[in-house]
Design a protein around this motif. Structure first.
Motif, PDB file in Angstrom:
ATOM      1  N   GLN A  19       0.824  -1.205   0.000  1.00 54.67           N
ATOM      2  CA  GLN A  19       0.000   0.000   0.000  1.00 54.67           C
ATOM      3  C   GLN A  19       0.864   1.263   0.000  1.00 54.67           C
ATOM      4  O   GLN A  19       0.581   2.209  -0.723  1.00 54.67           O
ATOM      5  CB  GLN A  19      -0.924   0.009   1.219  1.00 54.67           C
ATOM      6  CG  GLN A  19      -2.017  -1.035   1.145  1.00 54.67           C
ATOM      7  CD  GLN A  19      -2.873  -1.006   2.393  1.00 54.67           C
ATOM      8  OE1 GLN A  19      -2.376  -1.010   3.513  1.00 54.67           O
ATOM      9  NE2 GLN A  19      -4.181  -0.983   2.196  1.00 54.67           N
ATOM     10  N   GLU A  22       2.466   1.859  -3.427  1.00 46.51           N
ATOM     11  CA  GLU A  22       1.476   2.368  -4.376  1.00 46.51           C
ATOM     12  C   GLU A  22       1.189   3.845  -4.102  1.00 46.51           C
ATOM     13  O   GLU A  22       1.105   4.655  -5.020  1.00 46.51           O
ATOM     14  CB  GLU A  22       0.191   1.545  -4.298  1.00 46.51           C
ATOM     15  CG  GLU A  22      -0.768   1.861  -5.427  1.00 46.51           C
ATOM     16  CD  GLU A  22      -1.922   0.885  -5.518  1.00 46.51           C
ATOM     17  OE1 GLU A  22      -2.945   1.281  -6.094  1.00 46.51           O
ATOM     18  OE2 GLU A  22      -1.807  -0.252  -5.027  1.00 46.51           O
ATOM     19  N   GLU A  23       1.104   4.202  -2.828  1.00 48.14           N
ATOM     20  CA  GLU A  23       0.866   5.601  -2.448  1.00 48.14           C
ATOM     21  C   GLU A  23       2.050   6.483  -2.835  1.00 48.14           C
ATOM     22  O   GLU A  23       1.878   7.554  -3.418  1.00 48.14           O
ATOM     23  CB  GLU A  23       0.628   5.670  -0.935  1.00 48.14           C
ATOM     24  CG  GLU A  23       0.497   7.064  -0.375  1.00 48.14           C
ATOM     25  CD  GLU A  23       0.476   7.033   1.151  1.00 48.14           C
ATOM     26  OE1 GLU A  23       1.233   7.819   1.751  1.00 48.14           O
ATOM     27  OE2 GLU A  23      -0.279   6.242   1.727  1.00 48.14           O
ATOM     28  N   SER A  25       4.210   6.089  -5.131  1.00 45.50           N
ATOM     29  CA  SER A  25       4.378   6.177  -6.579  1.00 45.50           C
ATOM     30  C   SER A  25       3.148   6.752  -7.272  1.00 45.50           C
ATOM     31  O   SER A  25       3.070   6.713  -8.498  1.00 45.50           O
ATOM     32  CB  SER A  25       4.684   4.792  -7.152  1.00 45.50           C
ATOM     33  OG  SER A  25       3.540   3.959  -7.071  1.00 45.50           O
ATOM     34  N   GLY A  27       0.333   5.520  -7.500  1.00 46.91           N
ATOM     35  CA  GLY A  27      -0.375   4.448  -8.184  1.00 46.91           C
ATOM     36  C   GLY A  27       0.329   3.864  -9.395  1.00 46.91           C
ATOM     37  O   GLY A  27      -0.201   2.969 -10.044  1.00 46.91           O
ATOM     38  N   THR A  28       1.532   4.334  -9.699  1.00 44.49           N
ATOM     39  CA  THR A  28       2.225   3.833 -10.893  1.00 44.49           C
ATOM     40  C   THR A  28       2.999   2.544 -10.648  1.00 44.49           C
ATOM     41  O   THR A  28       3.347   1.847 -11.592  1.00 44.49           O
ATOM     42  CB  THR A  28       3.191   4.889 -11.470  1.00 44.49           C
ATOM     43  OG1 THR A  28       4.173   5.203 -10.479  1.00 44.49           O
ATOM     44  CG2 THR A  28       2.443   6.149 -11.880  1.00 44.49           C
ATOM     45  N   ARG A  30       2.773  -1.020  -8.669  1.00 49.57           N
ATOM     46  CA  ARG A  30       1.972  -1.976  -7.902  1.00 49.57           C
ATOM     47  C   ARG A  30       2.752  -3.283  -7.845  1.00 49.57           C
ATOM     48  O   ARG A  30       3.023  -3.885  -8.875  1.00 49.57           O
ATOM     49  CB  ARG A  30       0.617  -2.184  -8.572  1.00 49.57           C
ATOM     50  CG  ARG A  30      -0.223  -0.946  -8.522  1.00 49.57           C
ATOM     51  CD  ARG A  30      -1.626  -1.210  -8.998  1.00 49.57           C
ATOM     52  NE  ARG A  30      -2.413   0.009  -8.852  1.00 49.57           N
ATOM     53  CZ  ARG A  30      -3.199   0.484  -9.784  1.00 49.57           C
ATOM     54  NH1 ARG A  30      -3.350  -0.148 -10.915  1.00 49.57           N
ATOM     55  NH2 ARG A  30      -3.874   1.601  -9.568  1.00 49.57           N
TER      56      ARG A  30
END
Length: 95
Positions: A19, A22-23, A25, A27-28, A30
């Motif tokens: 999590q 993802e935060e 980045s 969302g880029t 995963r």
């Protein structure tokens, strides 16, 4: 692996790492659970992260070690140098 080292500047368990990355980045990036746990094994082998004791016996929590922080600092310097090369390119230079 650098995202993991960055995320683990604070103690986190596997799902929280996913999590956090993802935060960080936007969302880029995963990372799948299987990939994450393989990377954790490698980072443990290099002593760049270490397990942290927790009261929740169901979750393994990790944190970046001093050596891992040194790796991050070296990578930051390398990336800053590369960015300086981009910024130093003349107006007419093509990249």
């Amino acid at each position: 692996m650098h995202y993991i080292l960055l995320a683990l500047r604070e103690p986190l368990h596997g799902y929280a790492m996913i999590q956090k990355i993802e935060e960080m980045s936007a969302g880029t990036v995963r990372i799948a659970a299987g990939t994450m746990y393989g990377a954790i094994e490698n980072l443990l082998k290099y002593h760049w992260i270490t397990p942290v004791e927790t009261q929740d016996s169901r979750r393994k929590v990790y944190q970046t070690t001093e050596e891992g922080l040194e790796i991050l600092a070296a990578e930051q310097q390398r990336l800053q140098h590369i960015l300086a090369l981009y910024e130093g390119a003349g107006k007419h230079d093509k990249i």
